[in-house]
Design an enzyme around this catalytic site. Sequence first.
Site, mmCIF file in Angstrom:
data_model
loop_
_atom_site.group_PDB
_atom_site.id
_atom_site.type_symbol
_atom_site.label_atom_id
_atom_site.label_comp_id
_atom_site.label_asym_id
_atom_site.label_seq_id
_atom_site.Cartn_x
_atom_site.Cartn_y
_atom_site.Cartn_z
ATOM 1 N N HIS A 113 -2.391 22.834 -31.328
ATOM 2 C CA HIS A 113 -2.570 24.229 -31.741
ATOM 3 C C HIS A 113 -3.076 24.326 -33.169
ATOM 4 O O HIS A 113 -2.764 23.490 -34.023
ATOM 5 C CB HIS A 113 -1.292 25.050 -31.545
ATOM 6 C CG HIS A 113 -0.115 24.633 -32.358
ATOM 7 N ND1 HIS A 113 0.146 25.142 -33.614
ATOM 8 C CD2 HIS A 113 0.896 23.764 -32.101
ATOM 9 C CE1 HIS A 113 1.274 24.624 -34.087
ATOM 10 N NE2 HIS A 113 1.746 23.779 -33.192
ATOM 11 N N ASP A 142 2.286 19.954 -38.377
ATOM 12 C CA ASP A 142 2.469 20.912 -37.288
ATOM 13 C C ASP A 142 1.459 22.040 -37.424
ATOM 14 O O ASP A 142 1.745 23.055 -38.051
ATOM 15 C CB ASP A 142 3.897 21.469 -37.312
ATOM 16 C CG ASP A 142 4.188 22.386 -36.145
ATOM 17 O OD1 ASP A 142 3.560 22.203 -35.090
ATOM 18 O OD2 ASP A 142 5.032 23.284 -36.284
ATOM 19 N N GLU A 176 0.339 29.408 -30.780
ATOM 20 C CA GLU A 176 1.531 28.678 -30.347
ATOM 21 C C GLU A 176 2.779 29.058 -31.130
ATOM 22 O O GLU A 176 3.872 29.165 -30.569
ATOM 23 C CB GLU A 176 1.285 27.168 -30.466
ATOM 24 C CG GLU A 176 2.320 26.292 -29.774
ATOM 25 C CD GLU A 176 3.512 25.918 -30.667
ATOM 26 O OE1 GLU A 176 4.489 25.363 -30.134
ATOM 27 O OE2 GLU A 176 3.440 26.181 -31.889
ATOM 28 N N GLU A 177 2.630 29.276 -32.430
ATOM 29 C CA GLU A 177 3.800 29.520 -33.267
ATOM 30 C C GLU A 177 4.469 30.866 -32.983
ATOM 31 O O GLU A 177 5.583 31.114 -33.449
ATOM 32 C CB GLU A 177 3.427 29.425 -34.747
ATOM 33 C CG GLU A 177 2.998 28.038 -35.207
ATOM 34 C CD GLU A 177 4.120 27.011 -35.185
ATOM 35 O OE1 GLU A 177 5.242 27.351 -34.751
ATOM 36 O OE2 GLU A 177 3.884 25.867 -35.587
ATOM 37 N N GLU A 201 2.047 17.769 -30.410
ATOM 38 C CA GLU A 201 3.012 18.204 -31.417
ATOM 39 C C GLU A 201 3.403 16.988 -32.261
ATOM 40 O O GLU A 201 3.196 15.842 -31.856
ATOM 41 C CB GLU A 201 4.243 18.803 -30.743
ATOM 42 C CG GLU A 201 4.033 20.183 -30.166
ATOM 43 C CD GLU A 201 3.872 21.257 -31.229
ATOM 44 O OE1 GLU A 201 4.697 21.313 -32.156
ATOM 45 O OE2 GLU A 201 2.902 22.028 -31.141
ATOM 46 N N HIS A 384 7.910 23.399 -40.623
ATOM 47 C CA HIS A 384 8.042 24.837 -40.906
ATOM 48 C C HIS A 384 8.625 25.125 -42.285
ATOM 49 O O HIS A 384 9.148 26.211 -42.519
ATOM 50 C CB HIS A 384 8.888 25.538 -39.833
ATOM 51 C CG HIS A 384 8.206 25.667 -38.517
ATOM 52 N ND1 HIS A 384 8.689 26.473 -37.494
ATOM 53 C CD2 HIS A 384 7.074 25.100 -38.020
ATOM 54 C CE1 HIS A 384 7.895 26.387 -36.444
ATOM 55 N NE2 HIS A 384 6.904 25.559 -36.745
#
Length: 413
Positions: A113, A142, A176-177, A201, A384
């Site tokens: 993504h 990510d 995606e997030e 991922e 994140h």
Amino acid sequence: MHRSRVRFRSALTAVVALAIPVLPVQAEPNRAVLERAESYKEPALKVLERLVNTDSGSADGAGLDGVAKIVTAELEALGAKVETSPAAEPGKGSNIVATLSGAGKARILLVAHMDTVFQAGEAARRPFRIEGGRATGPGVMDDKGGIVMALYALHILRDIDFTNFRTVTLLLNSSEEIGSPGARSLIEAQARQHDAVLNLEPGRPADGLVVFRKGSGVLQVDVKGRSAHAGVAPDSGRNAATELANQVLEIGKLGNRAKETTVNITVLKAGTVANVIPDAASAQGDVRALVPEEFDRVERDLRDLARTPRVPDTSVSVRLSRNFPPMPRNAGTDKLATLSQAIYGEIGRKLTLEGSGGAADSSFCAAVGTPTIDGLGIVGGGIHTAEEYAEVESVVPRLYLLARLVMEISQRD
């Protein structure tokens, strides 16, 4: 870490060790693949730098278009057929489906993504850099590291003239997030058309793959009360914030550690000014579960709480929106994990096999019945957060693993 969670993960490790024996490995690695992987380390890091330095939060249409432009140029240089499809909302980027055709039978889907959790301006504040063997910057592992792994694994296959597949398809999602609202149907349709899915991922910090994932959901709580002057006539009001606080405290008890179900309130809103009793309040929260039945149970419990407000004359409504389904372990995942471990053994490395509370597009792929494995991206940690990092020395082994996995799946199907 909670003791019950330690027991759960220890038990899982034992099960994985028993269920997925490591196959005998060849005495030597595939030299052609390894040499190409080594030669692509620096070019891969250069593309990673360009991607990281392009903001691409899920709502940043211009940034997502910028990432798509970089990736599309790379894919077209590889000779891939590149198609785009719009996201759920106009101006929020597009999804990319790039296909390489070969002379074999296997159909292999790579998934990554382009969006990140970071806001516009973050790349300027924390641009890509490498220090102490770690690359940092927003989205570095990510999932921009995953995108780079896909691109350069395809470079390797092209360089060694490996075409013993029917198709290798790379699907890049722009949402995606936030639960993939603009890509879920596309992902499911593509997964149905392929024999195996390799999700990119991030690799786990212990150099592992993901063999199961929790499903995810978002809960919404809305409280209606009655406003009043907080000093002159507070008793004539019905405080929605107070009732929301009551609900939040009870909702926080709905998790189940034994079943690894988590329920966390993450957003609270109430009131406008300090001297007015608020007539409305709301909360959002995150729900994660290993099995669909736990989502059902949490939803029932939420409704029970809503029926019994503690502040008189207030009303409560609740909603649980399910995003990603759970990705359970199964025979297809086990087969891919066994194969991956054997391939990694060719270069003297060992893969750990783990589960994750984080949700991902692999759950959609597994749910339609296509054998799926996850965590094939660059290895890193701090996901994140501002501390997110990617291990520079994982680039070569992870490129080797992905390219060889495509080769072995192609030769076995």
